[in-house]
Design a protein around this motif. Structure first.
Motif, PDB file in Angstrom:
ATOM      1  N   LYS A   1       0.836  -1.205   0.000  1.00 63.44           N
ATOM      2  CA  LYS A   1       0.000   0.000   0.000  1.00 63.44           C
ATOM      3  C   LYS A   1       0.868   1.252   0.000  1.00 63.44           C
ATOM      4  O   LYS A   1       0.543   2.232  -0.669  1.00 63.44           O
ATOM      5  CB  LYS A   1      -0.948   0.009   1.197  1.00 63.44           C
ATOM      6  CG  LYS A   1      -2.003  -1.090   1.171  1.00 63.44           C
ATOM      7  CD  LYS A   1      -2.891  -1.039  -0.062  1.00 63.44           C
ATOM      8  CE  LYS A   1      -3.879   0.102  -0.013  1.00 63.44           C
ATOM      9  NZ  LYS A   1      -4.760   0.138  -1.197  1.00 63.44           N
ATOM     10  N   ASP A   2       1.972   1.236   0.736  1.00 61.45           N
ATOM     11  CA  ASP A   2       2.897   2.372   0.734  1.00 61.45           C
ATOM     12  C   ASP A   2       3.445   2.604  -0.674  1.00 61.45           C
ATOM     13  O   ASP A   2       3.554   3.745  -1.120  1.00 61.45           O
ATOM     14  CB  ASP A   2       4.057   2.141   1.704  1.00 61.45           C
ATOM     15  CG  ASP A   2       3.660   2.329   3.158  1.00 61.45           C
ATOM     16  OD1 ASP A   2       2.577   2.889   3.433  1.00 61.45           O
ATOM     17  OD2 ASP A   2       4.448   1.914   4.034  1.00 61.45           O
ATOM     18  N   GLY A   3       3.766   1.530  -1.363  1.00 52.84           N
ATOM     19  CA  GLY A   3       4.262   1.632  -2.733  1.00 52.84           C
ATOM     20  C   GLY A   3       3.223   2.212  -3.668  1.00 52.84           C
ATOM     21  O   GLY A   3       3.539   3.042  -4.528  1.00 52.84           O
ATOM     22  N   GLN A   4       1.967   1.791  -3.493  1.00 52.97           N
ATOM     23  CA  GLN A   4       0.878   2.350  -4.308  1.00 52.97           C
ATOM     24  C   GLN A   4       0.747   3.851  -4.069  1.00 52.97           C
ATOM     25  O   GLN A   4       0.555   4.627  -5.008  1.00 52.97           O
ATOM     26  CB  GLN A   4      -0.446   1.674  -3.977  1.00 52.97           C
ATOM     27  CG  GLN A   4      -0.623   0.310  -4.547  1.00 52.97           C
ATOM     28  CD  GLN A   4      -2.022  -0.226  -4.280  1.00 52.97           C
ATOM     29  OE1 GLN A   4      -2.625   0.057  -3.253  1.00 52.97           O
ATOM     30  NE2 GLN A   4      -2.530  -1.003  -5.217  1.00 52.97           N
TER      31      GLN A   4
ATOM     32  N   LEU B   1       1.494   9.493  -5.761  1.00 49.95           N
ATOM     33  CA  LEU B   1       2.051  10.820  -5.511  1.00 49.95           C
ATOM     34  C   LEU B   1       2.941  11.258  -6.667  1.00 49.95           C
ATOM     35  O   LEU B   1       2.893  12.416  -7.099  1.00 49.95           O
ATOM     36  CB  LEU B   1       2.835  10.828  -4.191  1.00 49.95           C
ATOM     37  CG  LEU B   1       2.009  10.754  -2.921  1.00 49.95           C
ATOM     38  CD1 LEU B   1       2.900  10.522  -1.710  1.00 49.95           C
ATOM     39  CD2 LEU B   1       1.176  12.020  -2.732  1.00 49.95           C
ATOM     40  N   GLU B   2       3.731  10.330  -7.184  1.00 54.93           N
ATOM     41  CA  GLU B   2       4.619  10.644  -8.304  1.00 54.93           C
ATOM     42  C   GLU B   2       3.823  11.010  -9.553  1.00 54.93           C
ATOM     43  O   GLU B   2       4.238  11.871 -10.327  1.00 54.93           O
ATOM     44  CB  GLU B   2       5.534   9.459  -8.603  1.00 54.93           C
ATOM     45  CG  GLU B   2       6.618   9.275  -7.563  1.00 54.93           C
ATOM     46  CD  GLU B   2       7.422   7.985  -7.750  1.00 54.93           C
ATOM     47  OE1 GLU B   2       7.224   7.282  -8.776  1.00 54.93           O
ATOM     48  OE2 GLU B   2       8.221   7.675  -6.857  1.00 54.93           O
ATOM     49  N   ARG B   3       2.655  10.366  -9.732  1.00 55.43           N
ATOM     50  CA  ARG B   3       1.811  10.655 -10.886  1.00 55.43           C
ATOM     51  C   ARG B   3       0.946  11.902 -10.652  1.00 55.43           C
ATOM     52  O   ARG B   3       0.290  12.389 -11.564  1.00 55.43           O
ATOM     53  CB  ARG B   3       0.870   9.476 -11.170  1.00 55.43           C
ATOM     54  CG  ARG B   3       1.506   8.257 -11.737  1.00 55.43           C
ATOM     55  CD  ARG B   3       0.476   7.255 -12.227  1.00 55.43           C
ATOM     56  NE  ARG B   3      -0.549   6.977 -11.235  1.00 55.43           N
ATOM     57  CZ  ARG B   3      -0.545   5.981 -10.358  1.00 55.43           C
ATOM     58  NH1 ARG B   3       0.459   5.147 -10.336  1.00 55.43           N
ATOM     59  NH2 ARG B   3      -1.538   5.811  -9.500  1.00 55.43           N
ATOM     60  N   GLY B   4       0.891  12.343  -9.405  1.00 53.40           N
ATOM     61  CA  GLY B   4       0.027  13.478  -9.070  1.00 53.40           C
ATOM     62  C   GLY B   4      -1.408  13.065  -8.827  1.00 53.40           C
ATOM     63  O   GLY B   4      -2.315  13.892  -8.882  1.00 53.40           O
ATOM     64  N   ASP B   5      -1.635  11.780  -8.551  1.00 51.03           N
ATOM     65  CA  ASP B   5      -2.998  11.272  -8.329  1.00 51.03           C
ATOM     66  C   ASP B   5      -3.413  11.270  -6.862  1.00 51.03           C
ATOM     67  O   ASP B   5      -4.542  10.920  -6.549  1.00 51.03           O
ATOM     68  CB  ASP B   5      -3.114   9.830  -8.860  1.00 51.03           C
ATOM     69  CG  ASP B   5      -2.938   9.751 -10.365  1.00 51.03           C
ATOM     70  OD1 ASP B   5      -3.087  10.790 -11.025  1.00 51.03           O
ATOM     71  OD2 ASP B   5      -2.664   8.652 -10.871  1.00 51.03           O
ATOM     72  N   ALA B   6      -2.492  11.603  -5.961  1.00 52.29           N
ATOM     73  CA  ALA B   6      -2.840  11.539  -4.533  1.00 52.29           C
ATOM     74  C   ALA B   6      -2.651  12.884  -3.875  1.00 52.29           C
ATOM     75  O   ALA B   6      -1.991  13.745  -4.373  1.00 52.29           O
ATOM     76  CB  ALA B   6      -1.970  10.508  -3.824  1.00 52.29           C
TER      77      ALA B   6
END
Length: 74
Positions: free
Chosen positions: A61-64, A69-74
């Motif tokens: 879950k941490d990896g997800q 975050l890297e994609r800007g989705d969170a």
């Protein structure tokens, strides 16, 4: 069935640090969604429900979250 109590992440971390909770408790008290996802995670990977698989699930879950975050989705 008894109502499951969920805690904010800060409380769960405190319970882990104090030794009151292990990884399985962490997953089970995080959210209903996590309980379902964890059950699916174990079934998909052929894992037994327990501390080791719960720790692996939290890392997953941490990896997800990091990827989102890297994609800007969170």
């Amino acid at each position: 069935m008894a109502h499951q109590k969920y805690y904010p992440e800060e409380i769960l971390v405190e319970k882990m640090q104090s030794g009151e909770y292990g990884w399985l408790d962490y997953v089970n008290h995080y959210s209903a969604e996590w309980q379902e996802e964890y059950a699916d995670y174990c079934a998909d990977k052929g894992l037994t429900v327990g501390e080791d698989s719960a720790a692996a699930f939290v890392r997953f879950k941490d990896g997800q979250l990091e990827e989102a975050l890297e994609r800007g989705d969170a």
